[in-house]
Design a protein around this motif. Structure first.
Motif, mmCIF file in Angstrom:
data_model
loop_
_atom_site.group_PDB
_atom_site.id
_atom_site.type_symbol
_atom_site.label_atom_id
_atom_site.label_comp_id
_atom_site.label_asym_id
_atom_site.label_seq_id
_atom_site.Cartn_x
_atom_site.Cartn_y
_atom_site.Cartn_z
ATOM 1 N N GLN A 1 -5.223 -38.884 11.669
ATOM 2 C CA GLN A 1 -6.086 -39.310 10.580
ATOM 3 C C GLN A 1 -7.365 -39.996 11.040
ATOM 4 O O GLN A 1 -8.313 -40.095 10.279
ATOM 5 C CB GLN A 1 -5.271 -40.098 9.553
ATOM 6 C CG GLN A 1 -4.400 -39.068 8.847
ATOM 7 C CD GLN A 1 -3.433 -39.590 7.813
ATOM 8 O OE1 GLN A 1 -3.274 -40.784 7.640
ATOM 9 N NE2 GLN A 1 -2.773 -38.665 7.133
ATOM 10 N N LEU B 1 -9.073 -38.717 13.533
ATOM 11 C CA LEU B 1 -9.915 -37.648 14.096
ATOM 12 C C LEU B 1 -11.209 -37.557 13.307
ATOM 13 O O LEU B 1 -11.196 -37.589 12.082
ATOM 14 C CB LEU B 1 -9.194 -36.304 14.020
ATOM 15 C CG LEU B 1 -8.197 -35.982 15.129
ATOM 16 C CD1 LEU B 1 -7.444 -34.701 14.805
ATOM 17 C CD2 LEU B 1 -8.893 -35.886 16.476
ATOM 18 N N GLY B 2 -12.312 -37.438 14.022
ATOM 19 C CA GLY B 2 -13.602 -37.344 13.338
ATOM 20 C C GLY B 2 -14.193 -38.725 13.037
ATOM 21 O O GLY B 2 -15.344 -38.833 12.688
ATOM 22 N N HIS B 3 -13.387 -39.763 13.160
ATOM 23 C CA HIS B 3 -13.883 -41.124 12.930
ATOM 24 C C HIS B 3 -14.027 -41.886 14.239
ATOM 25 O O HIS B 3 -14.933 -42.690 14.410
ATOM 26 C CB HIS B 3 -12.958 -41.896 11.983
ATOM 27 C CG HIS B 3 -12.762 -41.189 10.678
ATOM 28 N ND1 HIS B 3 -13.739 -41.105 9.726
ATOM 29 C CD2 HIS B 3 -11.708 -40.493 10.193
ATOM 30 C CE1 HIS B 3 -13.296 -40.403 8.697
ATOM 31 N NE2 HIS B 3 -12.068 -40.018 8.955
ATOM 32 N N THR C 1 -6.328 -32.023 6.528
ATOM 33 C CA THR C 1 -7.562 -31.252 6.315
ATOM 34 C C THR C 1 -7.648 -30.052 7.266
ATOM 35 O O THR C 1 -7.006 -30.038 8.340
ATOM 36 C CB THR C 1 -8.826 -32.121 6.560
ATOM 37 O OG1 THR C 1 -8.939 -32.375 7.971
ATOM 38 C CG2 THR C 1 -8.760 -33.432 5.796
ATOM 39 N N GLY C 2 -8.437 -29.083 6.861
ATOM 40 C CA GLY C 2 -8.678 -27.902 7.682
ATOM 41 C C GLY C 2 -9.330 -28.268 9.009
ATOM 42 O O GLY C 2 -9.017 -27.675 10.044
ATOM 43 N N ASP C 3 -10.197 -29.267 9.007
ATOM 44 C CA ASP C 3 -10.845 -29.707 10.254
ATOM 45 C C ASP C 3 -9.812 -30.251 11.241
ATOM 46 O O ASP C 3 -9.847 -29.947 12.427
ATOM 47 C CB ASP C 3 -11.887 -30.806 9.964
ATOM 48 C CG ASP C 3 -13.188 -30.223 9.416
ATOM 49 O OD1 ASP C 3 -13.379 -28.986 9.509
ATOM 50 O OD2 ASP C 3 -14.002 -31.003 8.884
ATOM 51 N N GLN C 4 -8.895 -31.049 10.718
ATOM 52 C CA GLN C 4 -7.832 -31.583 11.586
ATOM 53 C C GLN C 4 -6.996 -30.437 12.150
ATOM 54 O O GLN C 4 -6.691 -30.405 13.344
ATOM 55 C CB GLN C 4 -6.932 -32.546 10.795
ATOM 56 C CG GLN C 4 -7.631 -33.845 10.415
ATOM 57 C CD GLN C 4 -6.867 -34.652 9.372
ATOM 58 O OE1 GLN C 4 -5.897 -34.178 8.785
ATOM 59 N NE2 GLN C 4 -7.317 -35.872 9.132
ATOM 60 N N GLN C 5 -6.645 -29.498 11.295
ATOM 61 C CA GLN C 5 -5.829 -28.354 11.726
ATOM 62 C C GLN C 5 -6.526 -27.584 12.848
ATOM 63 O O GLN C 5 -5.908 -27.253 13.861
ATOM 64 C CB GLN C 5 -5.562 -27.428 10.547
ATOM 65 C CG GLN C 5 -4.747 -26.195 10.930
ATOM 66 C CD GLN C 5 -4.710 -25.150 9.814
ATOM 67 O OE1 GLN C 5 -5.545 -25.155 8.913
ATOM 68 N NE2 GLN C 5 -3.730 -24.271 9.888
ATOM 69 N N ARG C 6 -7.822 -27.318 12.664
ATOM 70 C CA ARG C 6 -8.561 -26.546 13.670
ATOM 71 C C ARG C 6 -8.636 -27.313 14.988
ATOM 72 O O ARG C 6 -8.424 -26.742 16.053
ATOM 73 C CB ARG C 6 -9.967 -26.207 13.157
ATOM 74 C CG ARG C 6 -9.956 -24.970 12.242
ATOM 75 C CD ARG C 6 -11.359 -24.594 11.789
ATOM 76 N NE ARG C 6 -11.910 -25.556 10.840
ATOM 77 C CZ ARG C 6 -11.614 -25.560 9.519
ATOM 78 N NH1 ARG C 6 -10.800 -24.651 9.020
ATOM 79 N NH2 ARG C 6 -12.137 -26.458 8.713
ATOM 80 N N PHE C 7 -8.898 -28.609 14.907
ATOM 81 C CA PHE C 7 -8.942 -29.411 16.140
ATOM 82 C C PHE C 7 -7.599 -29.345 16.869
ATOM 83 O O PHE C 7 -7.538 -29.120 18.078
ATOM 84 C CB PHE C 7 -9.297 -30.882 15.854
ATOM 85 C CG PHE C 7 -9.204 -31.742 17.083
ATOM 86 C CD1 PHE C 7 -10.302 -31.901 17.919
ATOM 87 C CD2 PHE C 7 -7.997 -32.352 17.432
ATOM 88 C CE1 PHE C 7 -10.202 -32.653 19.083
ATOM 89 C CE2 PHE C 7 -7.888 -33.103 18.610
ATOM 90 C CZ PHE C 7 -9.001 -33.255 19.426
#
Ligand code: C2E
Ligand code: MG
Ligand code: MG
Ligand code: MG
Length: 278
Positions: A203, A205-207, A236-242
């Motif tokens: 959660q 990720l990206g932050h 989220t899709g972004d988390q999944q892709r990462f």
């Protein structure tokens, strides 16, 4: 007056304490009653998907609907069950229930959460294996999720129990990985099959860049040790892709599905399979 306020404060404090104690007492009593009949107790199941997005297994999560207070979250119920020892019969009920479900879904693995309290009771592994044998489910279909706190006390009972369960064919997953004390030495001392990266890393990720670095490192470490690496709390899709790019073998989270009652699992399988084909 100050004196009056003081007294009010004190009285208020007592009343709150009393209410808390009474509530816990009531919950304990009601949980005992629920266990005797099975009334209000259920397991819900949340899918785990493989790298290609298909459903490969489910995690069994306990749900209790209190006759008066309604649904109580496990975060509230499990600690009371642990303090009172009720976690032992409750955990055995859950194992029996999960095995019955697993028998209906031969193509899915079923993961069951174990409390450290259960794990430290004498004869735990033997009782668990007896329940599994009785159910007729192949031990290879089952996974036991333990947290690092199970492994903290380097005690012979725990390692012997784990070894016995693994020898019988069950897989052991280290749940909430990264949130405990020093995970790395446990990985060397205790044989596990899977790491579940805690939701908090996913959660963030990206932050924070640190979460990405930690996830990469855990995947590399897990794979070097021959372990399956799962990520939980994927929303989220972004988390999944990462996570897919990072090489996570399995994922779990609201993006795929929330935990659902047993009856809804078959439909979910079709749905998650269909999403891949689409
Ligand atoms: P856990 O084993 O780490 O289970 C995952 C928790 O995260 C579940 O909460 C699940 O509903 C939630 N979750 C899953 N995906 C997402 C997501 O994408 N976002 C968010 N925000 N949450 C997500 P739940 O069902 O409330 O269970 C909480 C904890 O209670 C479990 O954490 C586990 O430690 C414990 N627990 C649940 N069932 C049992 C049981 O049968 N026995 C024992 N000993 N513990 C249990
Ligand atoms: Mg779990
Ligand atoms: Mg978990
Ligand atoms: Mg967790």
């Amino acid at each position: 007056s100050a004196k009056g306020e003081g007294r009010d404060c004190h009285r208020h404090f007592d009343v709150t304490m009393d209410a808390t104690v009474r509530l816990r007492g009531a919950i304990e009593e009601d949980l005992r009653a629920a266990l005797a009949t099975g009334e209000g107790l259920a397991l819900h199941y949340q899918p785990l998907v493989g790298g290609d997005g298909t459903m490969v297994g489910v995690e069994a999560l306990m749900r209790w609907t209190h006759p008066e207070y309604g649904p109580l979250p496990p975060a509230q119920v499990i600690p009371i069950a642990e303090e009172t020892g009720l976690i032992v019969p409750l955990g055995e009920w859950a194992l029996r229930e999960a095995c019955a479900a697993a028998a209906r879904w031969p193509e899915l693995f079923v993961a069951i959460n174990l409390s450290p309290v259960q794990f430290r009771t004498q004869g735990f592994a033997e009782r668990a294996l007896a329940i599994i044998r009785e159910s007729g489910v192949r031990p290879e279909q089952l996974e036991l999720e333990v947290t690092e706190s199970v492994l903290i006390d380097d005690d012979a009972l725990v390692s012997a129990g784990l070894a016995k369960l693994r020898a019988a064919g069950l897989r052991i997953a280290l749940d909430d990985f990264g949130t405990g004390y020093s995970s790395l030495s446990y990985l060397r001392k205790f044989e596990v099959d899977k790491i579940k990266i805690d939701r908090s890393f996913v959660q963030h990720l990206g932050h924070t860049v640190d979460s990405a670095a930690i996830i990469h490192a855990v995947v590399t470490l897990g794979h070097a040790m021959g372990l399956t690496v799962t990520a939980e709390g994927v929303e989220t899709g972004d988390q999944q892709r990462f996570l897919a790019l990072a090489g996570c073998n399995q994922m779990q989270g609201y993006l795929f599905s929330r935990p659902v009652p047993a009856d809804a699992v078959a439909a979910l399988r079709t749905q998650l399979g269909a999403r891949r084909a689409a």
